[in-house]
Scaffold this active site. Structure first.
Site, PDB file in Angstrom:
ATOM      1  N   ASP A 116      77.149 -77.751  37.637  1.00 57.45           N
ATOM      2  CA  ASP A 116      77.319 -79.162  37.998  1.00 57.45           C
ATOM      3  C   ASP A 116      78.314 -79.232  39.149  1.00 57.45           C
ATOM      4  OD1 ASP A 116      78.108 -81.807  38.240  1.00 57.45           O
ATOM      5  OD2 ASP A 116      78.239 -82.172  36.086  1.00 57.45           O
ATOM      6  N   LYS A 155      77.018 -87.771  44.405  1.00 57.00           N
ATOM      7  CA  LYS A 155      78.194 -88.383  45.023  1.00 57.00           C
ATOM      8  C   LYS A 155      78.178 -88.343  46.539  1.00 57.00           C
ATOM      9  CE  LYS A 155      81.167 -88.296  40.958  1.00 57.00           C
ATOM     10  NZ  LYS A 155      80.894 -89.691  40.588  1.00 57.00           N
ATOM     11  N   PHE A 185      83.164 -82.702  31.924  1.00 57.28           N
ATOM     12  CA  PHE A 185      82.753 -84.069  32.240  1.00 57.28           C
ATOM     13  C   PHE A 185      81.490 -84.000  33.083  1.00 57.28           C
ATOM     14  CE2 PHE A 185      82.419 -87.973  34.624  1.00 57.28           C
ATOM     15  CZ  PHE A 185      82.572 -88.921  33.624  1.00 57.28           C
TER      16      PHE A 185
END
Length: 399
Positions: free
Chosen positions: A222, A251, A137
């Site tokens: 990531d 984030k 993801f």
């Protein structure tokens, strides 16, 4: 009209939230419009790692917004250089390219890998390949969902961009078999978050580092969810002592109040970008840079990396004990843990709803895993408060 009903009337239904209307947050707590306070054990997928309304973040937000917020990168602003210098120092990289969202940073990494493959490795333009992992993801753009193995992410959104090859996560041999002369990069999450906090076998990242060195391929990690202290190190790849060629962060970098992300890499990779080759209207604006700098400083000053390691080990031990008979596996690192509900033992979504009723907010993924990721600012006392309620819910469900 009821606010939830109104939202359903005017907002596209790309989420299925619990029927809770939140009003305000403070620290690790969220309060709904009825005044019911609940413990946030989700942290906005790590976006709220510093908790809700951290006073240092709010101070910087207000002061910088009053002074200068957005100008576009057509001009220089004071906060950008210090922010990126601090981020590079923390990440062990030479240069950074600031963006807004995690998906934008992933797209930036893809462009960097393709250009490096063409300009440096000599891959024919348009022929470069990037190897990814099954059940990944990395975001929701059409390029990214095109290499997702989840059909629900892809359904009806094609055609998709070519140039991506997917192999099983955690299988270094499969990764090596997929490498060709056209391979520019390997792009993976060191721990798969949306898949359910899935860890690869020990030594996997070291094996990938060796593969990339041997085949002249970039290793891009990531760490949008796993980075900035979430796993008990600044970055999850540090558990294996490897250094990636490219690093994607986001984030938590926004301090829970603003979208801030970046792609980091060596000078040799970053200098392939020239004026006009990439950009973002809001990426790297003065407000984002000031918040990002302060977010890094808070993590450092409050020793949140160390707190994640200590309280994460404690939380995992407690969750293992209280889910015996319900969970087939409890996995994770730091304050980032997935409880895999055994087939036929219970329904993860139902348990999440019961946890919310008991005062703990979390989220299931893929129907069978419950994720726990409280803000890194959580205290032992607050964590115990939440775990006691989790224990009651799990015990009731096991009967």
């Amino acid at each position: 009209m009821n606010a939830i009903v109104l939202e359903r009337e005017v907002c596209a239904q790309n989420y299925a939230p619990l029927p809770i209307m939140l009003s305000h947050g403070e620290g690790v707590w969220l309060t709904d419009v009825a005044g019911v306070r609940r413990l946030d054990m989700m942290s906005g997928y790590s976006a709220v790692s510093l908790g809700h309304g951290h006073p240092r973040i709010l101070k910087v937000l207000n002061e910088q917004a009053k002074r200068l917020a957005v100008t576009s990168r057509a001009f220089h602003t004071e906060p950008l250089g210090p922010f990126l210098a601090k981020l590079c120092a923390v990440a062990g990289q030479e240069m950074a390219l600031p963006m807004n969202t995690g998906a934008e940073a992933v797209e930036t990494a893809i462009k960097a890998a393709r250009r490096w493959g063409h300009k440096v490795k000599g891959i024919a333009d348009g022929k470069g390949e990037i190897i990814v992992a099954d059940n990944n993801f990395h975001g929701r753009t059409t390029t990214i969902v095109g290499f997702s193995s989840d059909e629900s992410y892809r359904d009806g959104f094609g055609p998709f961009a070519p140039g991506f090859v997917s192999v099983p996560f955690g299988d270094a041999a499969a990764m090596e078999s997929a490498i060709t002369p056209n391979t520019a990069a390997i792009l993976i999450e060191p721990i798969q978050g949306e898949a359910g906090i899935v860890l690869p076998p020990d030594g996997y990242l070291r094996a990938l580092r060796e593969l990339c060195d041997r085949h002249n391929v970039l290793l891009i990690l990531d760490e949008i969810q796993s980075g900035l202290g979430r796993t008990g190190h600044w970055f999850a790849h540090q558990h294996e002592g490897v250094k990636p060629d490219g690093l994607i962060v986001g984030k938590a970098l926004g301090g829970g109040v603003y979208p801030v992300s970046a792609f980091l890499a060596s000078r040799a990779v970053m200098e392939l970008f020239g004026p006009g080759s990439h950009g973002s209207t809001f990426g790297g604006n003065a407000l984002a840079a000031a918040i990002g700098f302060e977010a890094l400083a808070v993590i450092e000053d409050e020793k949140l990396v160390e707190r994640s390691a200590e309280l994460g080990a404690y939380m995992k031990e407690r969750l293992v004990a209280m889910t015996a008979g319900l969970a087939s596996e409890v996995r994770g690192r730091g304050l980032w843990i997935g409880v895999e509900i055994a087939p036929g033992a219970a329904n993860a979504k139902e348990i999440v709803a019961r946890l919310a009723d008991a005062g703990v907010l979390t989220k299931e993924t893929h129907e069978h895993t419950i994720r726990f990721a409280p803000p890194l600012t959580i205290s032992r006392q607050e964590l115990d408060w939440g775990l006691e309620r989790c224990e009651n819910v799990f015990a009731a469900r096991a009967r």
